[in-house]
Write a protein that holds these residues in place. Structure first.
Motif, PDB file in Angstrom:
ATOM      1  N   ALA A 265       0.969  -1.284  -0.038  1.00 36.88           N
ATOM      2  CA  ALA A 265      -0.036  -0.007  -0.135  1.00 36.88           C
ATOM      3  C   ALA A 265       0.687   1.224   0.165  1.00 36.88           C
ATOM      4  N   TYR A 266       0.208   2.381  -0.682  1.00 41.08           N
ATOM      5  CA  TYR A 266       1.150   3.397  -0.914  1.00 41.08           C
ATOM      6  C   TYR A 266       0.367   4.746  -0.578  1.00 41.08           C
ATOM      7  N   GLY A 267       0.862   5.779   0.011  1.00 41.99           N
ATOM      8  CA  GLY A 267       0.185   7.036   0.118  1.00 41.99           C
ATOM      9  C   GLY A 267       0.928   8.029   0.994  1.00 41.99           C
ATOM     10  N   GLY A 268       0.222   8.854   1.750  1.00 43.72           N
ATOM     11  CA  GLY A 268       0.825  10.137   2.705  1.00 43.72           C
ATOM     12  C   GLY A 268       1.359  11.074   1.732  1.00 43.72           C
ATOM     13  N   ALA A 269       1.535  10.949   0.499  1.00 44.26           N
ATOM     14  CA  ALA A 269       2.122  12.127  -0.333  1.00 44.26           C
ATOM     15  C   ALA A 269       1.942  11.633  -1.801  1.00 44.26           C
ATOM     16  N   PRO A 270       1.796  12.491  -2.738  1.00 39.57           N
ATOM     17  CA  PRO A 270       1.485  11.909  -4.345  1.00 39.57           C
ATOM     18  C   PRO A 270       2.807  11.049  -4.655  1.00 39.57           C
ATOM     19  N   MET A 271       2.287   9.852  -5.253  1.00 39.28           N
ATOM     20  CA  MET A 271       3.130   9.024  -5.927  1.00 39.28           C
ATOM     21  C   MET A 271       3.188   9.284  -7.513  1.00 39.28           C
ATOM     22  N   THR A 272       4.285   9.709  -8.078  1.00 37.95           N
ATOM     23  CA  THR A 272       4.538   9.917  -9.645  1.00 37.95           C
ATOM     24  C   THR A 272       4.334   8.614 -10.043  1.00 37.95           C
ATOM     25  N   GLU A 273       3.483   8.947 -11.506  1.00 36.60           N
ATOM     26  CA  GLU A 273       3.367   7.764 -12.369  1.00 36.60           C
ATOM     27  C   GLU A 273       4.823   6.804 -12.543  1.00 36.60           C
ATOM     28  N   ALA A 274       5.614   7.885 -12.746  1.00 41.25           N
ATOM     29  CA  ALA A 274       7.133   7.256 -13.092  1.00 41.25           C
ATOM     30  C   ALA A 274       7.585   6.448 -12.091  1.00 41.25           C
ATOM     31  N   LEU A 275       7.595   6.619 -10.781  1.00 37.94           N
ATOM     32  CA  LEU A 275       8.007   5.969  -9.633  1.00 37.94           C
ATOM     33  C   LEU A 275       7.163   4.906  -9.501  1.00 37.94           C
ATOM     34  N   LEU A 276       5.676   4.901  -9.379  1.00 40.78           N
ATOM     35  CA  LEU A 276       4.851   3.751  -9.418  1.00 40.78           C
ATOM     36  C   LEU A 276       5.038   2.764 -10.478  1.00 40.78           C
ATOM     37  N   ARG A 277       5.336   2.919 -11.463  1.00 38.95           N
ATOM     38  CA  ARG A 277       5.807   2.192 -12.789  1.00 38.95           C
ATOM     39  C   ARG A 277       6.914   1.122 -12.091  1.00 38.95           C
ATOM     40  N   ARG A 278       7.840   1.892 -12.051  1.00 31.21           N
ATOM     41  CA  ARG A 278       9.215   1.150 -11.655  1.00 31.21           C
ATOM     42  C   ARG A 278       9.020   0.368 -10.330  1.00 31.21           C
ATOM     43  N   ALA A 279       8.208   0.750  -9.298  1.00 27.31           N
ATOM     44  CA  ALA A 279       7.843  -0.165  -8.055  1.00 27.31           C
ATOM     45  C   ALA A 279       7.162  -1.350  -8.464  1.00 27.31           C
ATOM     46  N   MET A 280       6.228  -1.234  -9.298  1.00 24.34           N
ATOM     47  CA  MET A 280       5.167  -2.471  -9.746  1.00 24.34           C
ATOM     48  C   MET A 280       6.265  -3.352 -10.320  1.00 24.34           C
ATOM     49  N   ASP A 281       7.001  -3.029 -11.417  1.00 23.63           N
ATOM     50  CA  ASP A 281       7.907  -3.570 -12.142  1.00 23.63           C
ATOM     51  C   ASP A 281       8.869  -4.448 -11.316  1.00 23.63           C
ATOM     52  N   ARG A 282       9.719  -3.862 -10.369  1.00 19.88           N
ATOM     53  CA  ARG A 282      10.740  -4.146  -9.513  1.00 19.88           C
ATOM     54  C   ARG A 282       9.995  -5.126  -8.279  1.00 19.88           C
ATOM     55  N   LEU A 283       9.197  -4.636  -7.580  1.00 17.53           N
ATOM     56  CA  LEU A 283       8.679  -5.373  -6.483  1.00 17.53           C
ATOM     57  C   LEU A 283       8.012  -6.728  -6.586  1.00 17.53           C
ATOM     58  N   GLY A 284       7.241  -6.552  -7.976  1.00 19.26           N
ATOM     59  CA  GLY A 284       6.668  -7.738  -8.254  1.00 19.26           C
ATOM     60  C   GLY A 284       5.390  -8.257  -7.777  1.00 19.26           C
ATOM     61  N   CYS A 285       4.847  -7.369  -6.949  1.00 23.59           N
ATOM     62  CA  CYS A 285       3.634  -7.767  -6.181  1.00 23.59           C
ATOM     63  C   CYS A 285       2.375  -6.722  -6.596  1.00 23.59           C
TER      64      CYS A 285
END
Length: 505
Positions: A265-285
């Protein structure tokens, strides 16, 4: 559950030997947590605290924090979370408002407590303080509507205010964990957010409330967090965007087994699309976007894992924080007319929910300005909805830049700039302009090895946004100032550019 104490009793019945909390590789079972919470309750009563009194805790993350929450709950006492990152005068102001009868503090944090306040040292005196108390539950009548937790808002726009949360407010959190985080008794939850914040002490109840295992992180260190994920087979966590960025940048990530991860889960501040895409790709969950605040006892809106579709036909939803959880009413209102805003029109998010706080402690005017007579809580956050009811967060109403009569929402500009490969982090503020009143400035942290020019970043923004929204200047900084919950302190960033005061809206 009807009260926190009752919830803990039910969890012990599932198996007192089950692991409840781990911190610094020391584990406490549910049976041990129950007994220690009871000793805390008796110690508070022996110390003269009665139902409705306040007890403060000033410490980094540790199991004793949870013991104190449940012990206070069973004694009818209100636990006050204190931000150890504040300066002594700020702590003094919070304590003056809260008026705790007693403060329990770590050795490292005791210097923040002003003279005249009674302190128990969590490192050297706590065990002695509870040692001789009985491990049985005290005979104190506690009701669901009683206040049990008082947390101070982050203060990005003013003096921190103590939000009063009841047992009934927090009763939704285990349900949230079960229905939206897909947690169960076998879940393992990593909690790095500070426990004086709702994203720490509140979110920590999600897995705990299922009888699962909670791993507390005493200090955010990406290498150690990756070690904990692998060692304890962590399934869930809530991370603010800055911590996501730290994990992705840690060299250790390439040799860490992340296969146990199910949901971040993520929040507390805006998440940029670029960071979110990287996280989804790398963490695999799976990823779950959440939106909430201290005053709503946590999450009220979520973007489900199925709505995360980078590169797909619904990729635009990655800019959304999602839809309201089913037990909340969440709507966008025009702050000037108090009428609901139609889809596509920016207004203020308001929430009507059983999670809404009981009010601010000793701040009647602020409470009246935040809680309406018909049950709506005014969040102060700007957003719009689309035709399907998805909520798109813009920014704090007070962080909005008004340039030449046009409203500019910093999150929109930040999202555009963050898509440039040279940008690691970015914050957008308004600065004085003799012509426009305010104009847009971007403060940028470069990605390692990249050296974009201000002109390049302005041009990048102009390719994606209306010209009036784009920065007219760019400054490069080593880091962005943040509060304990990871939110960028826009007020601090504005101060050098406004000799008297930034505009108040």
């Amino acid at each position: 559950m009807s009260t926190l104490g009752g919830m803990l009793t039910d969890l012990v019945a599932l198996g007192p030997e089950r692991p409840a909390l781990t911190c610094d590789d020391v584990t406490l079972s549910f049976g041990e947590l129950d007994a220690r919470a009871n000793r805390v309750a008796h110690a508070l009563r022996r110390h003269g605290l009665v139902p409705g009194d306040r007890v403060g805790v000033l410490s980094r993350n540790r199991p004793e924090y949870v013991e104190l929450l449940f012990g206070a709950a069973r004694a009818g006492v209100v636990l006050v979370g204190l931000n150890w990152r504040l300066a002594p005068p700020e702590i003094a102001a919070v304590l003056d408002n809260a008026g705790p009868r007693l403060v329990l503090a770590g050795t490292a944090e005791q210097g923040l407590v002003p003279d005249g306040v009674e302190v128990v040292d969590l490192d050297t005196g706590y065990e002695k303080w509870i040692a001789d108390e009985p491990a049985t539950s005290p005979d104190v009548l506690v009701a669901p509507g009683d206040v049990v937790l008082q947390l101070y808002s982050s203060g990005t726009t003013g003096v921190p205010k103590g939000a009063r949360l009841t047992h009934a407010n927090l009763a939704f959190t285990p349900r949230m964990g079960r229905e939206f985080y897909a947690m169960g008794p076998d879940s393992v939850n990593l909690v790095p957010s500070p426990q004086f914040h709702i994203g720490g002490i509140g979110y920590g109840l999600t897995t705990l409330g299922q009888g699962g295992h909670t791993i507390l992180v005493a200090a955010v260190d990406p290498a150690d967090m990756l070690r904990l994920i692998e060692r304890y087979r962590v399934t869930h966590s809530f991370l603010v965007p800055s911590v996501v960025q730290m994990l992705l940048s840690a060299p250790e990530i390439d040799r860490t087994d992340l296969s146990s991860l199910e949901l971040i889960a993520y929040g507390g501040a805006p998440m940029t699309e670029a960071l979110l895409r990287r996280a989804m790709d790398r963490l695999g969950c799976g990823f779950l976007g959440v939106y909430g605040m201290t005053e709503t006892a946590g999450t009220v809106v979520s973007l489900a894992p199925g709505d995360h579709d980078p590169g797909g036909p619904r990729a635009g939803l990655l800019r959304s924080v999602g839809k309201a959880l089913p037990w909340h009413d969440v709507a966008v209102f025009d702050p000037l007319t108090d009428e609901p805003s139609p889809p596509g029109q920016v207004g203020e998010i308001r929430v009507r929910s059983g999670q809404n706080m009981a009010g601010y402690w000793r701040r009647d005017d602020e409470t009246a300005a935040t809680l309406s007579g018909d049950g709506w809580l005014r969040t102060g956050d700007a957003a719009y909805t689309d035709d399907e009811g998805y909520l798109f967060l813009h920014d704090r109403i007070k962080d909005m830049v008004i340039s030449g009569g046009e409203n500019v929402y910093p999150a929109e500009v930040e999202n555009a700039l963050a898509s440039h490969p040279g940008v690691a982090e970015v914050a957008v503020i308004g600065v004085p302009s003799p012509r426009w009143g305010e104009t847009v400035k971007a403060l940028v942290v470069r990605n390692p090895g990249e050296d974009p020019s201000p002109e390049e970043l302005v041009a990048h923004a102009r390719e994606r946004l209306a010209r009036y929204k784009c920065p007219t200047s760019v400054d490069f900084v080593d880091e962005l100032p943040r509060n304990a919950s990871g939110k960028v302190l826009k007020k601090v960033l504005r101060e050098p550019y406004w000799p008297d005061a930034a505009p108040v809206r």
